[in-house]
Design a protein around this motif. Structure first.
Motif, short mmCIF file in Angstrom:
data_model
loop_
_atom_site.label_atom_id
_atom_site.label_comp_id
_atom_site.label_asym_id
_atom_site.label_seq_id
_atom_site.Cartn_x
_atom_site.Cartn_y
_atom_site.Cartn_z
N THR A 1 0.82 -1.00 0.06
CA THR A 1 0.06 -0.06 0.14
C THR A 1 0.80 1.27 0.15
O THR A 1 2.09 1.21 0.31
N SER A 2 0.20 2.38 -0.46
CA SER A 2 1.07 3.58 -0.44
C SER A 2 0.34 4.62 0.43
O SER A 2 -0.92 4.78 0.61
N GLU A 3 1.24 5.65 1.18
CA GLU A 3 0.80 6.50 2.15
C GLU A 3 -0.06 7.64 1.34
O GLU A 3 -0.95 8.27 1.61
N SER A 4 0.75 7.95 -0.01
CA SER A 4 -0.01 9.03 -0.93
C SER A 4 -1.57 8.64 -1.07
O SER A 4 -2.23 9.74 -0.99
N SER A 5 -1.89 7.52 -1.19
CA SER A 5 -3.39 7.17 -1.32
C SER A 5 -4.05 7.18 0.02
O SER A 5 -5.21 7.68 0.17
N LEU A 6 -3.18 6.91 1.17
CA LEU A 6 -3.79 6.96 2.42
C LEU A 6 -4.28 8.30 2.61
O LEU A 6 -5.29 8.59 3.36
N HIS A 7 -3.50 9.36 2.39
CA HIS A 7 -3.77 10.70 2.77
C HIS A 7 -4.93 11.18 1.97
O HIS A 7 -5.60 12.10 2.54
N ASP A 8 -4.98 10.76 0.67
CA ASP A 8 -6.32 11.00 -0.06
C ASP A 8 -7.73 10.48 0.84
O ASP A 8 -8.64 11.29 0.71
N ILE A 9 -7.68 9.45 1.41
CA ILE A 9 -8.73 8.93 2.08
C ILE A 9 -8.83 9.67 3.47
O ILE A 9 -9.94 9.91 3.77
N SER A 10 -7.69 10.09 4.22
CA SER A 10 -7.99 10.79 5.31
C SER A 10 -8.20 12.28 5.08
O SER A 10 -9.09 12.56 5.82
N ALA A 11 -8.23 12.74 3.91
CA ALA A 11 -8.81 13.75 3.45
C ALA A 11 -10.23 13.78 3.48
O ALA A 11 -11.07 14.89 3.41
N ARG A 12 -10.75 12.79 3.33
CA ARG A 12 -12.37 12.80 3.38
C ARG A 12 -12.92 12.57 4.41
O ARG A 12 -14.29 12.50 4.65
N LEU A 13 -12.02 12.60 5.76
CA LEU A 13 -12.51 12.36 7.12
C LEU A 13 -12.31 13.51 7.86
O LEU A 13 -11.67 14.53 7.47
N PRO A 14 -12.96 13.96 9.13
CA PRO A 14 -12.51 15.03 10.06
C PRO A 14 -11.15 15.09 10.21
O PRO A 14 -10.51 13.98 10.20
N ALA A 15 -10.53 16.09 10.20
CA ALA A 15 -9.04 16.40 10.56
C ALA A 15 -8.61 15.63 11.85
O ALA A 15 -7.21 15.52 11.68
N ASN A 16 -9.38 15.69 12.76
CA ASN A 16 -9.07 14.91 14.01
C ASN A 16 -9.10 13.33 13.94
O ASN A 16 -9.11 12.67 14.96
N GLN A 17 -9.38 12.79 12.93
CA GLN A 17 -9.53 11.29 12.70
C GLN A 17 -9.19 10.89 11.46
O GLN A 17 -9.81 10.21 10.48
N PRO A 18 -7.87 11.13 11.27
CA PRO A 18 -7.46 10.47 10.16
C PRO A 18 -7.37 8.46 9.95
O PRO A 18 -7.70 8.08 10.88
N MET A 19 -7.47 8.30 8.82
CA MET A 19 -7.71 6.79 8.75
C MET A 19 -6.20 6.37 8.83
O MET A 19 -5.05 6.71 8.14
N TRP B 1 -3.00 6.88 -5.57
CA TRP B 1 -3.81 5.92 -6.49
C TRP B 1 -2.92 5.61 -7.74
O TRP B 1 -3.23 4.75 -8.75
N ALA B 2 -1.60 5.87 -7.74
CA ALA B 2 -0.61 5.56 -8.93
C ALA B 2 -0.34 4.19 -8.85
O ALA B 2 -0.22 3.59 -9.82
N GLU B 3 -0.34 3.71 -7.60
CA GLU B 3 -0.13 2.27 -7.35
C GLU B 3 -1.20 1.31 -8.18
O GLU B 3 -0.71 0.20 -8.44
#
Length: 380
Positions: free
Chosen positions: A227-245, A264-266
């Motif tokens: 997995t890639s942290e770049s894509s994880l950041h995209d997911i966390s951006a969809r959540l409240p700032a104090n609840q990152p995935m 999502w380049a992966e």
């Protein structure tokens, strides 16, 4: 890019163990998913057994595991001897931190001893009862660890539970999407790892014996998940700032930081090269390059929504992560109802190829697919 995290899951479905360094071979990270829990029938221990995973049994998130080193080893790098499992009673969801799990602790008292279970990582299979199991339509012969282990888990789950060890059992790879693309080209070699891969990939109606080089333990459909942290950041951006995935909820083996790669380049990565720093006999720095073959997307399920503190679906925004991903991440035509995050992978090399990778090792994308791969594991 660099490797930013490594995870191993000796008992499938339970909390993962974060590593700084890992040995990786044809069946993935050493000790990964060699054990699995099955829910047994009410009266007959092995009748109608059901594989236990987070999606179907979210209570698995309440069990922490850690690898204990051999007591006669010289230091922390000693040969692993067992996995210590600790059960955490579920917490009130209104007071739990949904992004955290209790840090590993070593058993140190009689009370701790009762709350933990020690499982040998390489049990003597000659002493164990054989049992037929099935995971995702790919059957195998495994071994029951015994009544004491079953009773410990059963008392905490509240139903009959069986702990099994894969041992010398081998699950076949089903479908064809697991094959590296090079195996389907005219230039592909006819011997070595490619022929080993091709000989094991089968249809569910025509399963052949596994080759020595390639087979699965209780990993889902391939030995490794990247997995890639770049894509994880995209997911966390969809959540409240104090609840990152948190990444651990995606249960990867190898995480890359994604530096220089878009989110999502992966989806299109076909091959990764890992540059490992080593030292020769004269202690001079050397670099070795190892290759991972990324073959298929990882289709996601409701396990993403599990709260690891309560063993239940999370409340609030973290309980709707799967739904959020379904809006734009259903990108695999072979599994059109499931969102995709991460790629399954195999180690390129011969039967005895074993590499040691560490957090911080450099990673480079050395081959990309022109189009996304299409999932074709039958029935899954």
């Amino acid at each position: 890019m660099k490797i930013s995290a490594l995870y191993v899951y000796p008992i499938k479905g339970l909390r993962g163990i974060e590593l700084r360094k890992a040995q990786v071979g044809p069946q993935g990270i050493k000790h990964d998913r060699r054990f699995m829990l099955y829910q047994a029938g009410q009266h007959e221990a092995t009748a109608g057994m059901k594989a236990m995973q987070l999606a179907s049994h979210p209570q698995c998130a309440l069990f922490e595991q850690q690898i204990a080193s051999s007591p006669d080893g010289p230091d922390g790098s000693a040969e692993e001897a067992s996995v210590v499992v600790r059960y955490h009673s579920p917490k009130d969801s209104h007071h739990s931190d949904l992004n955290r799990v209790t840090p590993p602790q070593s058993p140190s008292s009689a009370e701790d001893s009762e709350a933990t279970l020690r499982v040998p990582l390489e049990p003597d299979i000659s002493l164990l009862e054989k049992i037929s199991v099935d995971l995702h339509g790919s059957p195998a012969t495994a071994y029951r660890m015994g009544g004491g282990y079953d009773a410990w888990f059963s008392s905490r789950f509240g139903f009959r539970t069986v702990l099994v060890y894969i041992g010398d059992g081998r699950r076949a790879v089903l479908g064809t999407s697991m094959l590296p693309k090079a195996a389907n080209t005219a230039a592909a070699p006819q011997k070595g790892w490619v022929s080993s891969l091709a000989s094991l990939v089968t249809s569910p109606r025509q399963q052949q014996p596994a080759t020595p080089a390639l087979w699965l333990t209780f990993t889902d459909v391939a030995p490794l998940l990247v997995t890639s942290e770049s894509s994880l950041h995209d997911i966390s951006a969809r959540l409240p700032a104090n609840q990152p995935m948190p990444m651990f909820k995606f249960r990867p083996n190898l995480v890359v930081d994604g530096e220089g790669e878009a989110a999502w380049a992966e989806d299109f990565w076909a091959e990764l090269a890992i540059d490992v720093q080593t030292k020769d006999l004269e202690q001079q720095q050397q670099q070795q390059r190892h290759t991972l073959l990324l073959t298929s997307n990882c289709a996601r399920c409701i396990s993403l929504n599990v709260d690891y503190q309560t063993g239940k679906p999370a409340e609030g925004e973290l309980g709707s992560v799967l739904k959020k991903l379904m809006k734009d991440r259903r990108v695999d035509a072979g599994t059109k109802w499931s969102p995709v995050f991460g790629r399954y992978a195999f180690v390129a090399g011969g039967e005895g190829e074993v590499l040691t990778v560490s957090v911080g090792d450099k990673v480079q994308v050395t081959r990309r697919n022109a189009e996304r791969s299409v999932w074709d594991w039958p029935g899954l």
